[in-house]
Design an enzyme around this catalytic site. Structure first.
Site, PDB file in Angstrom:
ATOM      1  N   ASP A 104      20.377   8.710   6.585  1.00 23.93           N
ATOM      2  CA  ASP A 104      19.812   9.420   5.610  1.00 23.93           C
ATOM      3  C   ASP A 104      20.224   9.103   3.939  1.00 23.93           C
ATOM      4  O   ASP A 104      21.108   8.682   3.935  1.00 23.93           O
ATOM      5  CB  ASP A 104      20.353  11.008   5.542  1.00 23.93           C
ATOM      6  N   ASP A 133      13.233  10.521   4.123  1.00 25.84           N
ATOM      7  CA  ASP A 133      14.292  10.009   3.903  1.00 25.84           C
ATOM      8  C   ASP A 133      15.224   9.962   5.133  1.00 25.84           C
ATOM      9  O   ASP A 133      16.343   9.356   4.693  1.00 25.84           O
ATOM     10  CB  ASP A 133      15.052  10.356   2.609  1.00 25.84           C
ATOM     11  N   GLU A 134      14.722  10.034   6.103  1.00 23.37           N
ATOM     12  CA  GLU A 134      15.667  10.109   6.999  1.00 23.37           C
ATOM     13  C   GLU A 134      15.355   9.603   8.675  1.00 23.37           C
ATOM     14  O   GLU A 134      13.922   9.971   8.871  1.00 23.37           O
ATOM     15  CB  GLU A 134      16.595  11.360   7.433  1.00 23.37           C
TER      16      GLU A 134
HETATM   17  P1  DGT Z   1      21.578  14.017  -0.008  1.00 24.10           P
HETATM   18  O1  DGT Z   1      20.997  13.628   1.188  1.00 24.10           O
HETATM   19  O2  DGT Z   1      22.487  15.236   0.101  1.00 24.10           O
HETATM   20  O3  DGT Z   1      22.407  12.999  -0.752  1.00 24.10           O
HETATM   21  O4  DGT Z   1      20.277  14.529  -1.036  1.00 24.10           O
HETATM   22  P2  DGT Z   1      18.878  14.429  -0.786  1.00 24.10           P
HETATM   23  O5  DGT Z   1      18.307  14.848  -2.267  1.00 24.10           O
HETATM   24  O6  DGT Z   1      18.649  12.967  -0.135  1.00 24.10           O
HETATM   25  O7  DGT Z   1      18.582  15.482   0.073  1.00 24.10           O
HETATM   26  P3  DGT Z   1      17.818  15.722   1.520  1.00 24.10           P
HETATM   27  O8  DGT Z   1      18.111  14.560   2.439  1.00 24.10           O
HETATM   28  O9  DGT Z   1      17.976  17.035   1.938  1.00 24.10           O
HETATM   29  O10 DGT Z   1      16.213  15.849   1.196  1.00 24.10           O
HETATM   30  C1  DGT Z   1      15.464  14.480   0.699  1.00 24.10           C
HETATM   31  C2  DGT Z   1      14.513  14.591  -0.160  1.00 24.10           C
HETATM   32  O11 DGT Z   1      13.482  15.889  -0.101  1.00 24.10           O
HETATM   33  C3  DGT Z   1      15.123  15.115  -1.512  1.00 24.10           C
HETATM   34  O12 DGT Z   1      15.454  13.830  -2.406  1.00 24.10           O
HETATM   35  C4  DGT Z   1      13.833  15.796  -2.095  1.00 24.10           C
HETATM   36  C5  DGT Z   1      13.297  16.499  -1.116  1.00 24.10           C
HETATM   37  N1  DGT Z   1      13.947  17.936  -0.976  1.00 24.10           N
HETATM   38  C6  DGT Z   1      14.968  18.392  -0.365  1.00 24.10           C
HETATM   39  N2  DGT Z   1      15.018  19.635  -0.431  1.00 24.10           N
HETATM   40  C7  DGT Z   1      14.103  19.955  -1.362  1.00 24.10           C
HETATM   41  C8  DGT Z   1      13.697  21.407  -1.660  1.00 24.10           C
HETATM   42  O13 DGT Z   1      14.349  22.351  -1.424  1.00 24.10           O
HETATM   43  N3  DGT Z   1      12.237  21.294  -2.333  1.00 24.10           N
HETATM   44  C9  DGT Z   1      11.586  20.233  -2.432  1.00 24.10           C
HETATM   45  N4  DGT Z   1      10.651  20.359  -3.240  1.00 24.10           N
HETATM   46  N5  DGT Z   1      12.188  19.178  -1.974  1.00 24.10           N
HETATM   47  C10 DGT Z   1      13.124  18.995  -1.454  1.00 24.10           C
HETATM   48 CA    CA Z   2      19.002  12.597   1.934  1.00 24.59          CA
HETATM   49 CA    CA Z   3      17.235  14.026   4.348  1.00 25.81          CA
END
Ligand code: DGT
Ligand code: CA
Ligand code: CA
Length: 367
Positions: free
Chosen positions: A18, A116-117
């Protein structure tokens, strides 16, 4: 003997990768000057200047309490000095392709779960969890070197455990959970850490005094079935024990194969750009061949000196697989792109999508 052989067949080694703060990390790669600052990626609804929600934020911004789903207005109050950027999905999909290509090289079967995963089935690729750990470390290093991004990886005997493990130490984490460590690893974790336990189930379990996976493991199957019905109850029972038989499945038709590279210098020179396009076309073609796939769509991706990623695509009537088609279409798209956009290009990419074919046949390239 047959019993032992059977047991061996059942043991799997699954990896889940991820990307860390994915959208925000992509923007940091494109605009190194924002690195170190809080960065917030926003989905503007367009109704008024700041209406909309936060899509994600980097870890600096998270320190201010900024989270996905939060109204942009609220995030601006929490950290007015943060860098607020609109989502640029084209960029994230391009970078996602680069990551998936690397994962695919290491994995027997790859199941992309979201932008992203992905899960990789390493059974047969490595002999034990020690070797899997080294492989995971190489994957992380290669993604860092080639794509410029960090990710977190979990390795376990199944998808359920691997996914929790990838989330266990973030960012830039690597967690390996061997079969005999599963129960101990899961016991102290929150029930909502299990993918599949949503808010409602979590709340109901909390009412029953159950907060951790270990506490849930102590409930009887009957109790769980009474509360949640047969299907969900049985699933929760299995999940609390870290049992999950679901296979890693490559989804067909959703895929795309792309390659992006950075030009030696920012340019609008067609000869230089076509050189890059042709060499990227060959790389893409080799990957198609190795995976025995055809395509219907070809895209040219241009990243200009303003860091914006733009794409031009062309879709054929029927799937084909030949290098000339990729080269010609991508080249024409590049020319059209330069006519429409007036900034020099920094990076260029070629992508094929609408993939078809395969099934059953495995080719030499996969081994
Ligand atoms: P992490 O994995 O905790 O380091 O952070 P992220 O940002 O990679 O989180 P993740 O893996 O849950 O989500 C991957 C991408 O999906 C993130 O960069 C942006 C998008 N995303 C996640 N949650 C939301 C949301 O609630 N709304 C929208 N529009 N996009 C989201
Ligand atoms: Ca992520
Ligand atoms: Ca993810």
């Amino acid at each position: 003997m047959p019993l032992i052989a059977n047991k061996k067949d059942l043991s799997r080694i699954i990896l889940h990768a991820d990307m860390d703060y994915f959208f925000a990390q992509c923007e940091e790669r494109e605009q190194p000057e924002i690195k170190g600052k809080p960065v917030v990626i926003c989905v503007y609804s367009g109704r008024s200047k700041d209406s909309g929600a936060v899509s994600t934020s980097n870890y600096e911004a998270r320190k201010f309490g900024i989270k996905a789903g939060m109204p942009i207005v609220r995030a601006k109050k929490l950290a007015p000095e943060a860098v607020f950027l609109p989502v640029n999905m084209e960029l994230y999909h391009g970078i996602s392709d680069e990551v998936m290509e690397i994962l695919r090289e290491y994995s027997g079967t790859l199941e992309q779960e979201s932008v992203d995963e992905a899960f990789c089935d390493l059974t047969g690729k490595v002999t034990d969890f020690e070797e899997a750990k080294m492989l995971a470390a190489s994957i992380k290093e290669e993604i860092k070197q080639k794509v410029g991004l960090t990710c977190s990886i979990g390795v376990g005997p199944n998808k359920l455990v691997a996914k929790i493990a990838s989330d266990y130490r973030k960012p830039d984490g690597l967690t390996v959970v061997k079969p005999d460590e599963v129960k101990q690893f899961l016991a102290p974790l929150k029930i909502t850490d299990l993918a599949g336990v949503g808010k409602k189930t979590g709340e109901r379990l909390n009412e029953l005094g159950v907060k951790t996976i270990g506490e849930m493991a102590k409930l009887s199957t009957d109790d769980l079935i009474r509360e949640f019905g047969k299907a969900k109850g049985l699933w929760l029972e299995q999940a609390s024990q870290g049992i999950d038989d679901s296979p890693v499945i490559e989804r067909e038709g959703t895929g795309q194969i792309g390659r992006i590279s950075t030009l030696r210098e920012d340019t609008r020179d067609l000869t230089v750009i076509l050189d890059a396009v042709y060499s990227l076309s060959e790389d893409v073609y080799k990957k198609l061949e190795a995976r025995n796939l055809s395509f219907k769509s070809v895209s040219f991706v241009g990243i200009s000196t303003d860091f914006k990623t733009r794409t031009k695509s062309h879709t054929l009537d029927a799937p084909v697989r030949d290098l000339d088609t990729i080269r010609t279409i991508a080249g024409n798209l590049a020319k059209a792109f330069l006519d429409e956009n007036h900034l020099p290009l920094r990076r260029v990419g070629v992508r094929v999508s609408n993939l078809a074919g395969r099934k059953g046949q495995r080719t030499l390239g996969e081994f």
